[in-house]
Design a protein around this motif. Structure first.
Motif, PDB file in Angstrom:
ATOM      1  N   ARG A  88       0.841  -1.183   0.000  1.00 28.71           N
ATOM      2  CA  ARG A  88       0.000   0.000   0.000  1.00 28.71           C
ATOM      3  C   ARG A  88       0.884   1.243   0.000  1.00 28.71           C
ATOM      4  N   PRO A  89       0.473   2.299  -0.699  1.00 31.88           N
ATOM      5  CA  PRO A  89       1.257   3.530  -0.748  1.00 31.88           C
ATOM      6  C   PRO A  89       1.058   4.375   0.509  1.00 31.88           C
ATOM      7  N   LEU A  90       1.704   5.518   0.530  1.00 32.59           N
ATOM      8  CA  LEU A  90       1.567   6.457   1.630  1.00 32.59           C
ATOM      9  C   LEU A  90       0.309   7.305   1.481  1.00 32.59           C
ATOM     10  N   PRO A  91      -0.278   7.745   2.577  1.00 32.97           N
ATOM     11  CA  PRO A  91      -1.312   8.776   2.466  1.00 32.97           C
ATOM     12  C   PRO A  91      -0.683  10.044   1.894  1.00 32.97           C
ATOM     13  N   TYR A  92      -1.401  10.736   1.051  1.00 34.31           N
ATOM     14  CA  TYR A  92      -0.881  11.955   0.446  1.00 34.31           C
ATOM     15  C   TYR A  92      -0.384  12.933   1.509  1.00 34.31           C
ATOM     16  N   ALA A  93      -1.134  13.076   2.587  1.00 35.80           N
ATOM     17  CA  ALA A  93      -0.793  14.046   3.625  1.00 35.80           C
ATOM     18  C   ALA A  93       0.540  13.752   4.297  1.00 35.80           C
ATOM     19  N   MET A  94       0.988  12.498   4.262  1.00 32.42           N
ATOM     20  CA  MET A  94       2.218  12.097   4.942  1.00 32.42           C
ATOM     21  C   MET A  94       3.348  11.769   3.973  1.00 32.42           C
TER      22      MET A  94
END
Length: 235
Positions: A88-94
Motif C-alpha cells: 500500500r502507498p503512503l497517504p498523500y498528507a504524509m
C-alpha cells in the motif's frame, strides 16, 4: 531501475480517478500513460523494475509510493504491470515532497530536473519534465528515493482516496460519501478495466478481494450494463 509515474489530479469532485488499483497490485488497466512509459510495445519497463508514483497537489508534488519489484504483462493493450498486492502507498498528507512552488524538496537531487525548463513555477517545471517521461530516474535521485522509502514503519493508506488528496479535501469527502472506496466498488471498477472479477466476503468490508481469473472483459457489463466505460482517458 526506478521509473516515475506522474499521476494527474482529479479534474473535479465527480472524477473518481480509479488507477492505480492498489488493492490488486495493478497499474495500467485504464490505458494511463499508454503513449509513453506504458506503451504496449515500446515501454522500457522490465521485470524487477519499480515504479515511483507522483501525485500532484495544490502548489506541490508528492511521492506517494515506491512499488515492490514489478511484473510486466506484454502482448496486450493496454500494457499492464503488477506487483505484490499486499503493498500500500503512503497517504498523500504524509508523503514526502518531490517539489513545491517555494522550492522545498525532500530530495535535493530533483533540482537537476528543473534546469533549463521554461515554465513559471517549480511544480509546472517538474510536471513538464515528468508527465510523459519514459526514461529511468537519475542515479543520484534514485538513491535518495530508495533511502527515504527504506525507513521502517511508514504509514499506509486505508483506502485509495487517501493517496490522492488530503482527507479533509472536498474531493475525498465526496468520494467517501459516494462509496468509491468500498471494496465492492473497487472490485467492480477493476473488473470494468481488466475483465477480472473479484469476489468479496459480504460480511467483512475490509476483506481483500480474491481474483477470479478467466473472466472476459464484458464481465462488468454483465454485472451492470450501465457501468460500461470506454478507455478514453486515464481515471
Amino acid at each position: 531501475m526506478l521509473y516515475f509515474v506522474y499521476l494527474r489530479r482529479p479534474s473535479g469532485d465527480s472524477d473518481l480517478r480509479r488507477d492505480p488499483f492498489w488493492e490488486f497490485g495493478s497499474f495500467g488497466q485504464t490505458g494511463c500513460h499508454r503513449t509513453n512509459l506504458m506503451h504496449p510495445t515500446s515501454s522500457p519497463l522490465t521485470i524487477g523494475d519499480r515504479l515511483v508514483f507522483l501525485q500532484g497537489g495544490s502548489s506541490e508534488i508528492r511521492v506517494v509510493g515506491l512499488t515492490p519489484p514489478i511484473a510486466v504483462k506484454r502482448g496486450q493493450k493496454p500494457l499492464n504491470v503488477t506487483w505484490d498486492r499486499a503493498y500500500r502507498p503512503l497517504p498523500y498528507a504524509m508523503a514526502p515532497v518531490l517539489m513545491d512552488n517555494s522550492g522545498y524538496t525532500d530530495f535535493p537531487a530533483v533540482a537537476r530536473i528543473l534546469e533549463n525548463t521554461n515554465r513559471t513555477t517549480n511544480c509546472a517545471k517538474v510536471a513538464s519534465r515528468l508527465r510523459s517521461r519514459s526514461s529511468p530516474v537519475n542515479w543520484d535521485l534514485q538513491e535518495q528515493l530508495l533511502k527515504w522509502f527504506s525507513q521502517d514503519s511508514l504509514p499506509t493508506i486505508s483506502h485509495y482516496l487517501e493517496a490522492i488528496d488530503m482527507v479533509e479535501s472536498k474531493w475525498v469527502q465526496n468520494g467517501l460519501a459516494a462509496g468509491w472506496a468500498s471494496p465492492q466498488e473497487r472490485a467492480l471498477r477493476f473488473a470494468e478495466a481488466s475483465g477480472v472479477y473479484s469476489d468479496f466476503i459480504e460480511s467483512d468490508e475490509q476483506a481483500l478481494p480474491t481474483a477470479r481469473i478467466g473472466a472476459t472483459r464484458n464481465s462488468c457489463e454483465l454485472a451492470d450494463p450501465q457501468r460500461k466505460k470506454l478507455r478514453t482517458r486515464c481515471r
